[in-house]
Design a protein around this motif. Structure first.
Motif, mmCIF file in Angstrom:
data_model
loop_
_atom_site.group_PDB
_atom_site.id
_atom_site.type_symbol
_atom_site.label_atom_id
_atom_site.label_comp_id
_atom_site.label_asym_id
_atom_site.label_seq_id
_atom_site.Cartn_x
_atom_site.Cartn_y
_atom_site.Cartn_z
ATOM 1 N N MET A 1 21.600 -20.624 24.187
ATOM 2 C CA MET A 1 20.208 -19.168 24.914
ATOM 3 C C MET A 1 20.968 -18.448 24.686
ATOM 4 O O MET A 1 20.077 -17.368 24.589
ATOM 5 C CB MET A 1 20.045 -19.425 26.816
ATOM 6 C CG MET A 1 19.108 -18.555 27.588
ATOM 7 S SD MET A 1 17.109 -18.806 25.719
ATOM 8 C CE MET A 1 16.568 -17.382 26.239
ATOM 9 N N ALA A 5 19.289 -14.980 22.579
ATOM 10 C CA ALA A 5 18.568 -14.006 22.972
ATOM 11 C C ALA A 5 19.380 -12.743 22.035
ATOM 12 O O ALA A 5 18.844 -11.501 22.170
ATOM 13 C CB ALA A 5 19.125 -13.833 24.377
ATOM 14 N N LEU A 16 11.906 -5.554 10.318
ATOM 15 C CA LEU A 16 11.511 -4.100 10.314
ATOM 16 C C LEU A 16 12.064 -3.712 9.692
ATOM 17 O O LEU A 16 11.441 -2.164 8.951
ATOM 18 C CB LEU A 16 10.825 -4.283 12.023
ATOM 19 C CG LEU A 16 9.991 -3.151 12.100
ATOM 20 C CD1 LEU A 16 8.486 -3.806 12.805
ATOM 21 C CD2 LEU A 16 10.151 -2.732 13.807
ATOM 22 N N PRO A 28 1.823 5.053 -2.066
ATOM 23 C CA PRO A 28 0.922 5.702 -1.297
ATOM 24 C C PRO A 28 -0.446 6.551 -1.967
ATOM 25 O O PRO A 28 -2.004 6.262 -1.507
ATOM 26 C CB PRO A 28 1.210 7.024 -0.141
ATOM 27 C CG PRO A 28 1.893 7.425 -0.580
ATOM 28 C CD PRO A 28 3.316 6.603 -1.337
ATOM 29 N N LYS A 29 -0.773 6.214 -3.044
ATOM 30 C CA LYS A 29 -1.441 6.951 -3.801
ATOM 31 C C LYS A 29 -2.064 5.619 -4.802
ATOM 32 O O LYS A 29 -2.950 5.831 -5.025
ATOM 33 C CB LYS A 29 -0.643 8.023 -4.976
ATOM 34 C CG LYS A 29 -0.590 9.177 -4.573
ATOM 35 C CD LYS A 29 -1.763 10.523 -5.126
ATOM 36 C CE LYS A 29 -1.438 11.508 -3.915
ATOM 37 N NZ LYS A 29 -2.557 12.528 -4.071
ATOM 38 N N LEU A 31 -4.005 2.899 -4.888
ATOM 39 C CA LEU A 31 -4.540 2.157 -4.046
ATOM 40 C C LEU A 31 -5.162 0.498 -4.493
ATOM 41 O O LEU A 31 -4.876 0.485 -5.477
ATOM 42 C CB LEU A 31 -6.203 2.849 -3.528
ATOM 43 C CG LEU A 31 -5.843 4.291 -3.309
ATOM 44 C CD1 LEU A 31 -7.464 5.066 -2.285
ATOM 45 C CD2 LEU A 31 -5.600 4.149 -2.046
ATOM 46 N N MET A 34 -10.643 -2.146 -6.140
ATOM 47 C CA MET A 34 -11.649 -3.364 -5.844
ATOM 48 C C MET A 34 -12.110 -4.052 -6.312
ATOM 49 O O MET A 34 -13.072 -4.885 -6.708
ATOM 50 C CB MET A 34 -13.130 -2.779 -4.695
ATOM 51 C CG MET A 34 -12.445 -2.414 -4.037
ATOM 52 S SD MET A 34 -11.839 -3.847 -2.871
ATOM 53 C CE MET A 34 -13.908 -4.030 -1.956
ATOM 54 N N LEU A 35 -12.226 -3.574 -8.151
ATOM 55 C CA LEU A 35 -12.920 -4.335 -9.274
ATOM 56 C C LEU A 35 -12.188 -4.640 -9.872
ATOM 57 O O LEU A 35 -12.754 -5.321 -11.285
ATOM 58 C CB LEU A 35 -13.386 -2.737 -10.279
ATOM 59 C CG LEU A 35 -14.508 -1.989 -9.648
ATOM 60 C CD1 LEU A 35 -14.355 -1.248 -8.923
ATOM 61 C CD2 LEU A 35 -15.588 -1.955 -10.616
ATOM 62 N N GLY A 132 -14.289 3.049 -9.653
ATOM 63 C CA GLY A 132 -13.884 2.750 -8.127
ATOM 64 C C GLY A 132 -13.116 4.322 -8.641
ATOM 65 O O GLY A 132 -11.452 4.337 -8.077
#
Lengths: 177, 166
Positions: A1, A5, A16, A28-29, A31, A34-35, A132
């Motif tokens: 335990m 812990a 993380l 980040p540019k 994207l 969708m096509l 798009g």
């Protein structure tokens, strides 16, 4: 335990931290499109040379669709790659002259060379919206059925060609056989 | 004295006049971008404002369509205007945008499988953090209680001491 812990929060922190570390190097540019796996949008537009064309004029083999403009500096950077591709006959390249003026586009092609089988003139950016597009340069890989299979945002140089497009094209050609 | 007052009020008046001129001159410039479109009803204009406030410019990362001067934002505002005038509902216009630009176009992404973590991820972290805080504080309490309790030997010693005291 006691061990649990200790290791649970520490491993949680490491996971993380790795995620956030990776996040530092994501663009980040870029994207997601969708096509992908959708057919090319319907169009009937002039070329920069004044001919009227539609989806029927697209090649019935794998081709590149390159969004460019005479105002676009990065387009000059990727231009030699498209020149080489079309001179060596490796793959047909169709241009989309995005939010440009046809006189400027024509003189740009005259000065720098024309790698495009033809350039669709999208002077008001309406066709770009259907694709798009959010700015030149962008390049789409379209398969022999006219379905969009891959999109690259920003400059397509020899490195991007070798690392992203060649494997994607090889995969498409393997499907076709 | 009266001269000083007069000159003071004159300069205040001039200052106010200048301020007024500056405001009235700059206001139309600020709203010019929105007001170039013509609408038939107040409601249509309202919807246009709302949609271009709530949709994100795909090119400029963190600006809405209203605030962006990017080429694509301009085109999308024009498209929103066209669709409103053609009588499309807000949902239809949002669907149009979604089909072309995906979740990125919304400042408030739709609730879908792909966006579940985005919506509920913070809640998961809150639950984990809350549970950890609860366990830690309970353990600390137990330890404290144990520390203040006496074992048998200590209790005997205490009794002996009390007896000796009288």
């Amino acid at each position: 335990m006691g061990r649990l812990a200790f290791f649970l929060p520490v491993s949680g922190f490491i996971v993380l931290a790795l995620l956030l570390w990776r996040g530092l190097f994501l663009d980040p540019k870029e994207l997601p499109s969708m096509l992908i796996d959708k057919p090319m949008p319907e169009f009937q537009l002039p070329t920069v040379d004044g001919d009227t064309i539609s989806n029927a004029n697209l090649p019935d083999q794998i081709f590149l669709l390159n969004v460019w403009g005479s105002y676009c500096l990065p387009c000059l950077v990727e231009h030699p790659t498209f020149m080489r591709l079309s001179e060596e006959g490796e793959i047909p390249v169709i241009g989309v002259n995005y939010k440009d003026q046809s006189e400027l586009a024509r003189s740009w092609l005259e000065t720098n060379g024309n790698p495009f089988a033809f350039s669709i003139e999208d002077s008001n950016g309406r066709f770009g919206i259907d694709l798009g597009v959010y700015g030149a340069p962008e390049t789409y890989l379209v398969d022999s059925e006219g379905v969009i299979r891959y999109r690259h945002v920003s400059v397509l140089d020899e490195r991007v060609w070798a690392e992203e497009f060649l494997p994607a094209i090889a995969e498409l050609r393997a499907e076709d056989i | 004295m009266s001269l000083a007052v007069a000159s003071f009020s004159l300069s205040t008046a001039a200052r106010w006049a200048f301020l007024f001129l500056a405001c009235s001159a700059s206001l139309p410039v600020i709203y010019a971008q929105v007001d170039t479109f013509e609408f038939q009803t107040e409601e249509q204009q309202q919807r246009f404002r709302q949609l271009s406030d709530e949709l994100r410019c795909p090119m400029c990362q963190n600006t809405n369509l209203t605030g962006s001067s990017g080429g694509v934002a301009e085109d999308l505002r024009r498209e929103i205007h066209r669709m409103i005038m053609e009588g499309m509902t807000n949902e239809e216009i949002e669907q149009f945008m979604f089909e072309r630009y995906g979740d990125f176009i919304f400042y408030k992404p739709r609730l879908r499988m792909e966006t579940l973590f985005l919506w509920f991820g913070p809640l998961i972290f809150l639950v984990i953090g809350g549970a950890a805080a609860f366990v830690i504080s309970r353990r600390a309490q137990q330890k404290e209680r144990k520390a203040s309790e006496l074992d048998d030997a200590q209790r005997e010693k205490l009794q002996a001491l009390l007896k000796a005291q009288g």
